[in-house]
Enzyme design. Sequence first.
Site, PDB file in Angstrom:
ATOM      1  N   ASP A 515       0.851  -1.195   0.000  1.00 48.14           N
ATOM      2  CA  ASP A 515       0.000   0.000   0.000  1.00 48.14           C
ATOM      3  C   ASP A 515       0.887   1.247   0.000  1.00 48.14           C
ATOM      4  O   ASP A 515       1.364   1.691   1.038  1.00 48.14           O
ATOM      5  CB  ASP A 515      -0.921  -0.020   1.230  1.00 48.14           C
ATOM      6  CG  ASP A 515      -1.866   1.169   1.238  1.00 48.14           C
ATOM      7  OD1 ASP A 515      -1.652   2.120   0.463  1.00 48.14           O
ATOM      8  OD2 ASP A 515      -2.818   1.148   2.038  1.00 48.14           O
ATOM      9  N   HIS A 520       0.898   7.971   3.883  1.00 46.56           N
ATOM     10  CA  HIS A 520       1.614   7.299   4.965  1.00 46.56           C
ATOM     11  C   HIS A 520       3.104   7.620   4.994  1.00 46.56           C
ATOM     12  O   HIS A 520       3.825   7.085   5.817  1.00 46.56           O
ATOM     13  CB  HIS A 520       1.417   5.780   4.843  1.00 46.56           C
ATOM     14  CG  HIS A 520      -0.033   5.399   4.782  1.00 46.56           C
ATOM     15  ND1 HIS A 520      -0.886   5.590   5.838  1.00 46.56           N
ATOM     16  CD2 HIS A 520      -0.790   4.880   3.770  1.00 46.56           C
ATOM     17  CE1 HIS A 520      -2.105   5.180   5.495  1.00 46.56           C
ATOM     18  NE2 HIS A 520      -2.077   4.764   4.244  1.00 46.56           N
ATOM     19  N   GLY A 538      -4.083   1.781   8.441  1.00 54.44           N
ATOM     20  CA  GLY A 538      -5.024   1.095   9.335  1.00 54.44           C
ATOM     21  C   GLY A 538      -4.714  -0.392   9.376  1.00 54.44           C
ATOM     22  O   GLY A 538      -4.776  -1.037  10.422  1.00 54.44           O
TER      23      GLY A 538
END
Length: 743
Positions: A515, A520, A538
């Site tokens: 991801d 992030h 998450g």
Amino acid sequence: MAGPLRYDGKVVLVTGAGQGLGREYALLFADRGAAVVVNDLGGSFKGEGQSTRAADKVVEEIRAKGGKAVANYDSVEFGEKLVDTAIQNFGRIDIVINNAGILRDKSFARISDLDWDLIHKVHLRGSFSVTRAAWPHMKKNNYGRIIMTSSAAGIYGNFGQGNYSAAKLGLVGLSNTLSIEGRKYNIKCNAIAPSAGSRMTETVMPPELVAALKPEYVAPLVAYLCHEDTEETGGLFEVGAGWVSKLRWERTQGAVCRTATTKMTPEAVRDAWKDITDFDNATYPQSTTESTRHLIGILGDLDGGLGGKSSSRSSSSSSSSSGGGINVELAKAAKIKPTTFTYEPKDAILYALGVGYTTKDEDYLKFLFEGSEDFSVVPSFCILPSQASTFGSFSGGVPGLGVDVTKILHGEQYMELYKPFPANGKLTSQARVADVLDKGVGALILMEVDTYDEKKEKIAFNQSAIMVIGAGGFQGNKTSPALKALVKPPKRAPDASMAEKTCVDQAALYRLTGDRNPLHIDPSFAAMGGFKQPILHGMCSFGFATRHVMKTYANNDVSKIKAIKTRFSKPVLPGETIQTDMWKDGNRVLFQCKVVETGAVCLMGGYVDLYEGAGDAKPATQPSSGSNMKSDAVFEGMKQQLASRKDLVKKIKAVFGFEITQGGKTASEWTADVKNGDGDVYKGKPKSGKADCTIVISDDDFVDLVTGKLNGQTAFMQGKMKLKGNMMLAQKLGDLFKDQAKL
Ligand code: NAI
């Protein structure tokens, strides 16, 4: 450890302390060791005249009891003078209680300029002036506690009090902002709306109520909020008759009253009124950032961002969409191409590192070393093939799902494991849209993915609930039978807890598993989303929780994990500590994760289902020791608490020894060194030689003490707890227990 709250060495300024509530505050603080500046102008309740008598009387009362107090007779409009009295007499100022007040009640049309101005001068301007004068001293001392006195009249409105209610609610706004500006200086500011019989309320309440609503039923809240151990800030409390309650803002899901192609009109507002005012599924926004982020989401969805450019999907021809390019029937009927995902041990190990597995723990070697006899792939690894198969689905890959990918939030995740993942694999995943729900504020897309191994046997199932902000309002279903439900944890204290600090590079590491969202890693991208820094994935927190449950209840055996579900409720910042609280219920372990540093619940409603037979696994709440002492988990939590609160060493300055007994014999010894260096909590006797205070207590009583089931004083009086050395220091232990009290 709960002990009496003291204010020794603290200097408190109470405005309007000549009588009523202010007098009660002054007496209480003085009685508990503080030096008090008793301010009162001594005028009438309408703000006419002045006298030294009111303040002098309270000062005399305090001194007669052996307390420290000086009087000040200035009006709160001249804040500097009040604060100077504190500095000149006591050398500092720690606590300000803005309490002085008057009334000039008139129905709205009859309020004169004088009535308006005087009320604002005393309440709003007075509190501003006094607090502004105290602020630089508090900043310098890196310490301050402030109370703003609001009123139910401000919160709810009250006939004849237009001037007063405006000023009183103004104080809540001021308090909210000071709580934000004061955060980095350890200055906490809260507002209260009291109810008490006093000279002021004599004019509006019947005499029996004035007599019954004693100021002493309010003062303890003010004292508590101003104690050095209190973390509360930015709160608003109603208090009276001994009852205390916190208030907060609630917001409906609301409705977007325009689309990408249609204008907002009064009629559109009228037609959406039911949704605009429907408090089902209300949210509780806590900051202007949250509020703005929401609006930016809607702008982005409808207008393609702040630049006002039209997004590609705004011209899409979706039939049942209100903006957002969603067509539920089309999306559900879409045939999504299967994808393959090939991995080798290196990928599984990278994932394990990404979710916090470490070689520091011997038990974890089997997840990190492909040469281990029982090399295992973490069950939550199954999100990777699943995500790979849905990649591109939202940006045109699936007909009927054309949404703005920058508005996507991962809301919930459910996964089911049918057999452990092999060390290498070539997996095939088939995704589908199970449903799209209309949540008003956004569309909730339920993506389901079946993953098969090389033998074409199903190895895992994933359901991701994806929220697309601003894409709701398409008159779709609000719920779906397909959605895997969350489960609320029981009310009792958790059966086990595990807390671990994430590393500052946790997100940088986790993203390498697949991801790569810049949210992030890239600070400027994160800032655009309203975050002060890049946030953790998450799914990374999900991996932490999975690991914690697996270690605590499944002996790290991946074959025991059947299903995992949770909701992502608040972001975690890399470097923060994730605490997983767990409750065992047959073969199900319910869990909830919170960020230890902020108390925010980051994963909620979660559970892990274990395969039959695994449910009897003993909770291993003692992460590193392998002993069966319940207290070990408390010390682990204490260690986390200390690591996140470096200020505690300066504040507490003591070495605590713990002798934990079982069956009357010492079964383990721990040391909490809150004196040397950054402090440390470790098993064994104090490395520094001697503890300043040693606590001798049984394993069970210790856990009861920390969870609040046993009161410290009672334990001591009943002989359940023995103290050696400087007993007074035991009172300071509360700080170390605070954030992990619910074991
Ligand atoms: P009170 O009238 O008994 O006490 C207020 C004190 O403030 C008086 O001693 C007065 O001389 C002093 N004061 C007034 N103007 C001043 C000035 N310019 N500078 C310095 N001192 C000044 O009133 P009470 O009931 O104790 O109220 C305290 C605070 O609580 C007030 O801010 C009031 O608005 C607020 N409040 C009280 C409620 C109640 O039920 N008692 C309800 C809601 C709010």
